[in-house]
Each structure stands twice: as C-alpha cells, then as structure tokens.
Enzyme design. Structure first.
Site, PDB file in Angstrom:
ATOM      1  N   GLU A 166      -6.674   3.138  -6.021  1.00 43.98           N
ATOM      2  CA  GLU A 166      -7.965   3.108  -5.340  1.00 43.98           C
ATOM      3  C   GLU A 166      -8.787   4.297  -5.823  1.00 43.98           C
ATOM      4  O   GLU A 166      -8.389   5.447  -5.642  1.00 43.98           O
ATOM      5  CB  GLU A 166      -7.800   3.200  -3.814  1.00 43.98           C
ATOM      6  CG  GLU A 166      -9.148   3.115  -3.101  1.00 43.98           C
ATOM      7  CD  GLU A 166      -9.109   3.572  -1.649  1.00 43.98           C
ATOM      8  OE1 GLU A 166      -9.962   3.112  -0.882  1.00 43.98           O
ATOM      9  OE2 GLU A 166      -8.247   4.400  -1.299  1.00 43.98           O
ATOM     10  N   HIS A 198     -11.093  -3.748   2.979  1.00 47.19           N
ATOM     11  CA  HIS A 198     -11.003  -3.355   4.387  1.00 47.19           C
ATOM     12  C   HIS A 198     -11.889  -2.161   4.730  1.00 47.19           C
ATOM     13  O   HIS A 198     -12.046  -1.846   5.915  1.00 47.19           O
ATOM     14  CB  HIS A 198      -9.547  -3.018   4.729  1.00 47.19           C
ATOM     15  CG  HIS A 198      -9.002  -1.888   3.924  1.00 47.19           C
ATOM     16  ND1 HIS A 198      -8.749  -1.992   2.575  1.00 47.19           N
ATOM     17  CD2 HIS A 198      -8.689  -0.616   4.268  1.00 47.19           C
ATOM     18  CE1 HIS A 198      -8.296  -0.831   2.121  1.00 47.19           C
ATOM     19  NE2 HIS A 198      -8.253   0.018   3.120  1.00 47.19           N
ATOM     20  N   ASP A 199     -12.455  -1.499   3.730  1.00 44.36           N
ATOM     21  CA  ASP A 199     -13.299  -0.325   3.971  1.00 44.36           C
ATOM     22  C   ASP A 199     -14.786  -0.600   3.775  1.00 44.36           C
ATOM     23  O   ASP A 199     -15.604   0.279   4.051  1.00 44.36           O
ATOM     24  CB  ASP A 199     -12.903   0.816   3.013  1.00 44.36           C
ATOM     25  CG  ASP A 199     -11.602   1.481   3.394  1.00 44.36           C
ATOM     26  OD1 ASP A 199     -11.266   1.491   4.593  1.00 44.36           O
ATOM     27  OD2 ASP A 199     -10.902   1.984   2.486  1.00 44.36           O
ATOM     28  N   ASP A 256       0.853  -1.182   0.000  1.00 41.36           N
ATOM     29  CA  ASP A 256       0.000   0.000   0.000  1.00 41.36           C
ATOM     30  C   ASP A 256       0.890   1.233   0.000  1.00 41.36           C
ATOM     31  O   ASP A 256       1.858   1.311   0.762  1.00 41.36           O
ATOM     32  CB  ASP A 256      -0.875  -0.001   1.256  1.00 41.36           C
ATOM     33  CG  ASP A 256      -2.343   0.233   0.943  1.00 41.36           C
ATOM     34  OD1 ASP A 256      -2.632   1.259   0.316  1.00 41.36           O
ATOM     35  OD2 ASP A 256      -3.176  -0.608   1.325  1.00 41.36           O
ATOM     36  N   ASP A 271      -3.380   4.510  -2.375  1.00 39.84           N
ATOM     37  CA  ASP A 271      -4.542   4.906  -1.586  1.00 39.84           C
ATOM     38  C   ASP A 271      -5.153   6.202  -2.122  1.00 39.84           C
ATOM     39  O   ASP A 271      -4.432   7.127  -2.506  1.00 39.84           O
ATOM     40  CB  ASP A 271      -4.091   5.095  -0.130  1.00 39.84           C
ATOM     41  CG  ASP A 271      -5.232   5.369   0.818  1.00 39.84           C
ATOM     42  OD1 ASP A 271      -6.156   4.543   0.884  1.00 39.84           O
ATOM     43  OD2 ASP A 271      -5.185   6.408   1.502  1.00 39.84           O
TER      44      ASP A 271
END
Length: 534
Positions: free
Chosen positions: A264, A325-326, A99, A201
């Site tokens: 993302e 994860h979100d 990430d 991200d």
C-alpha cells in the site's frame, strides 16, 4: 511467463471482513461468513480474495491495531476457521491474500507492554522512543495521520513514543534487527498455513529519518484540510532505507512458490514505481491508486495511464485500483453511469486489477448517522468529510431481512437501495452492473490480449479515450466515452476493426465497426481488432 503467473493474469477481490457476511448473529461479518460466500467469487470469476485485518485487536482502528500477529480475533473466528477458509478457497482455485500490518502494533501488544515497562527492557528498541525536546514537549513536529501530534508522552519512563496513526498504534522500529526478524517469522507463520501473499499496510511509512528532523510546512495547505496536510511528510515516511526492508520481505516470500507481495503506497507515480525495488527486488505490485484520485476526464485519465506505463521499471508489472476501504467508492465519485465505464477500464487496462467488494453492484457510499460513526479518524476530525465508514458498509446479498447479511442489526447501516441493489436481484438482470462486471471478467479471462497483452494508446480527445491491447495476432480495442453525450471519433488510418465484443450499455454485441466509431453517452466498447495488412 505472465500468462502462467496467477497474480499477473488474475483479478484480486478485496473483502472488508466486518461487512461481507455475518454467520453468528452478532451483526459483524466473519471468516465463516466469507467461506459461505465463496461461490459468489467463483461465479463472478475473480482469482484471489484479499482480506483486511482479522488479527486479535482492541479495534481502535478496525483491526489495524494488531495485538497478536499470529492469531485470529474471536470476532472473526479462530485459526481453525481460517484454515477451513483457506482449504475451501484453494479447493475452488481461489488464492487468499492476507493484510500484513507491520508499521505499528496495538499498544496492547505484549511487545509494547514490555517496551514501555522500562528504558532498559530488551524490547525497548522495538518501538520508537525519544526524549522530550530540549524545551520540553514532543521531540519534533511530526503529525499523526489522524490529526494532532504523532508523539505520546509516557509518564512511567519519561519519554515519548511515535505513532503515525492513533496513539493506540505505536510504530514499530524496523531499524532493530530483532524486530525485523520477528516480523519475517510472522510472515512465515502465515505462509506455512497456506496464505498466497500479503498486502502490506502503509509500507512507505516503515522507515523514517534516523535523525528525526522536523517536517517542513506544506505551502499548499488550506484550512479545512486534514491536519496531516499541514506539513510535507518528507522525513516521517518514504525514506530510502525502505528498500532493504522490502528486499528482506521479498526474500521471505520467494522461499515459497507462487506468492505475491503487494504494497500500500500513497505516493506520486515517480516515487511509487521505486517500490518495485532495485532489480525488481521489492514489492511485486506496489499499489497504484492513481485512478482513485484522478480527475474523471478522458485526457487526464489517458495522461495518467501514459505516465504510469512510461515510468514502470523494465519487467515491472502494472496494477490498477478504483476503490478500497479507505476511499470513497467509485460509484459515488463518478456516478452510476460512469462507474460502468470505470469497470470496463479497470478490467481491460494492462495489469492486475483489484475489485473492491460491492463495486460489482455499483454500491454507493452510505450515509452514516453521527451516532453510528465507527471510524476514529472521523471522530478525531469531525466535519471534514474524511470518514471511511461510508465505504465499509455491509454487502447486500438479497431481499431478505437485513439484505441477507445478518439476522440482527448490522454494525453499519445498509445502502438505502438494498432492496434492488443486491446480488440476487442484479444477478437476474441482464443490464445490471453486476452482470456487466461478470461479463467483463469472462471476456478478460478468455482473451490473452486483455490479460497479459501489451498496451498501446490509440486516440484521446476531450471526451473519448481509446486504446488497444495486443498479444501476438490477437487484439482488442477499448473505446470509452467519459461524457453523457453521443460521440463519434475517427480512428487513425489503418485501424482494422471487427465486431463489438461487449458494450457497457448492451445491444451492440456482434455489430461491425469501422474507422468512424460511434459511442452513445456513457458507453464503453470492447471491439475485436486485427493487425494492419503489410
């Protein structure tokens, strides 16, 4: 060339490092824990692991507030343990994706300490500072993604700094060439250590309107929605100047062989596809989250796949994601029976699939008692059901103490059914979601049509979605029943079908099929198909 490009033919497996495996008895997963569990990934058949942030951090936002971009947080290990993980992964022919969090740092990063020290500090412009509005107060009406104003007043210098997320996460100024080069050097630091790519991200946030104009009201906002929905984020994100930044990142990666850049991006399809960049100079894979937000009906899913395929730029490679994860886990959104349909679709649609850890078990969202909540967004806006902790709970490995995740109490609760929903138990069950996922991956890996073949729609009605994958003379037909009732569909004239290769419910492998195709409730089939005779 697609069959020889690992990130096109392969499957990415996302690991939330706090929740994969604890190796040092602190209740939190770590790099050594991931290294100890690499055999699960090779057994499953995936090709790459993507690890959510592991950098030094105050952990105000689970590591997405980075205090040092070139080190490992002691919670997770050290650079030595990272190097050991890379070496062991590569020895198993697994790629490692990191990430990268370039939109904002922690307010405890050395860069920000310098930036806020005075208005004339050389790093002042590495962050976004503005004077108060003429009448006082924030410079504009921009809202933080976690609620409240996106501007924080700094008493020492009399200006506000911008933070798209927490006030502890000041946004970096990507219009500053020195900052940009420092971040490119950070990419090189990890590439030189053997990292195979990056998931970037909130990449659509990196460039903002240079005039800092107010965002307009959102006419679709309703009370009870998160605060960020009150305005349309047209000036605070998705600015066209992003393509120059993307091209710069891509140039850094292109200097190394076989690397991948994943972005993302939570945007509609028509905006998402622009992040491939002019002449494919941007992200190799702008993350396609459409299935996460889709209405789970056959016609809606087919329309979404069709629109995505139509709007991809020429040469752009597709990708698909069901959970992360979100977001709420797929098994919670659609139920256990349809989660198996979702797995078959994820692993047979054209493009690179990303599998979220635990989804191979059908892991549900886990209830988090109020006193165990970790997520700052949930703490800032309680009661809206936006907490992300339920999707970040520990991986259940076996029936031993704490599901084999840790010898002490885990940082978040385990899934309630961990005694039966764990890797060891489900590995031995030929009907489990884990077994199905592994069989789907094996089938995908052995058939060129399912890895790099073209996509062709065949049929859709209110309940059933059927499509074909083709690579040369090899073809496969995928039929998915989105309902709990038995369905029979008549395939278009000329469809040449053979034996069932895999059923989500089992028991039909080898069965010969014809133009009238029968599907049990919640059943998906992969069927050998043949070209029409000329």
């Amino acid at each position: 060339m697609a069959e020889r490009t690992w990130w096109k033919r392969g499957i990415v497996y996302q690991i939330y490092p706090r929740s994969f495996q604890d190796s040092n008895r602190d209740g939190v997963g770590d790099l050594e824990g991931i290294r100890q569990r690499l055999d699960h990934l090779t057994w499953l058949g995936v090709d790459a692991l993507w690890i959510s942030p592991i950098y030094p951090s105050p952990m105000c936002d689970g590591g997405y507030d980075v205090a040092d971009y070139r080190d490992i947080d002691p919670l997770f290990g050290s650079l030595d343990s990272f190097d050991a993980l890379i070496a062991d992964a590569h020895a198993r022919d697994l790629k490692v994706i990191l990430d990268f969090v370039p939109n904002h740092s922690s307010d405890r990063h050395a860069w920000f300490a310098e930036s806020r020290s005075s208005r004339d500090n050389p790093k002042r412009d590495w962050y976004i500072w503005r004077d108060p509005a003429p009448g006082g107060g924030p410079p504009n009406n921009w809202i933080s993604n976690f609620g409240g104003s996106a501007w924080q007043f700094d008493e020492a210098t009399g200006q506000y700094y911008y933070h798209a997320f927490l006030k502890e996460q000041p946004d970096l100024n990507w219009r500053n060439p020195q900052l940009r080069e420092a971040m490119f050097d950070t990419l090189r630091f990890w590439l030189d250590r053997g990292v195979d790519g990056f998931r970037v991200d909130v990449i659509w946030h990196l460039m903002k309107d240079p005039e800092m104009r107010d965002n307009p009201p959102n006419p679709g906002y309703a009370p009870g929605q998160p605060d960020i929905n009150r305005l349309l984020q047209i000036h605070s994100a998705d600015h066209p100047d992003i393509y120059g930044v993307l091209a710069g990142m891509r140039q850094v990666l292109d200097a190394y062989p076989d690397r991948v850049l994943i972005g993302e991006i939570y945007l509609p399809i028509e905006r998402l596809v622009t992040y491939y960049g002019p002449d494919l100079s941007g992200a190799h894979l702008p993350f396609n989250f459409q299935l996460i937000h889709a209405t789970w009906r056959a016609r809606d899913i087919e329309a979404l796949v069709r629109e995505y395929e139509e709007k991809l730029p020429e040469g752009g490679w597709p990708n698909w994601v069901l959970s992360n994860h979100d977001q709420p886990r797929i098994a919670t959104r659609v139920g256990q029976a349809q989660a198996r349909i979702a797995a078959m679709m994820l692993l047979t649609l054209r493009g690179t699939p990303t599998l979220y850890y635990g989804d191979e078990l059908g892991m549900p969202a886990v209830h988090i008692p109020r006193d165990r909540v970790q997520d700052p967004w949930e703490k800032n806006e309680p009661g809206l059901g936006i907490g992300r902790d339920p999707s970040r709970t520990p991986m259940p490995w076996d029936r031993s103490f704490n599901a084999g995740f840790s010898e002490v109490e885990p940082w978040l609760p385990l899934n309630q059914d961990w005694h039966t929903r764990n890797v060891a138990v489900m590995k031995e069950d030929p009907t489990s979601t884990l077994t199905l996922t592994r069989r789907l991956i094996a089938l995908r890996n052995e058939r060129k049509s399912l890895t790099v073949g073209r996509y062709a729609p065949v049929l859709v009605d209110d309940h059933v979605f059927v499509y074909r994958r083709e690579a040369g003379d090899e073809q496969a037909l995928v039929a998915l029943n989105f309902s709990g009732e038995d369905q029979t569909v008549t395939l278009p004239q000329g469809a040449q079908l053979g034996a069932v290769l895999l059923s989500t419910l089992g028991g039909r492998e080898g069965e010969r099929t014809g133009a009238k195709l029968h599907l049990r409730g919640h059943e998906g089939l992969v069927i050998e198909a043949h070209r029409e005779p000329h």
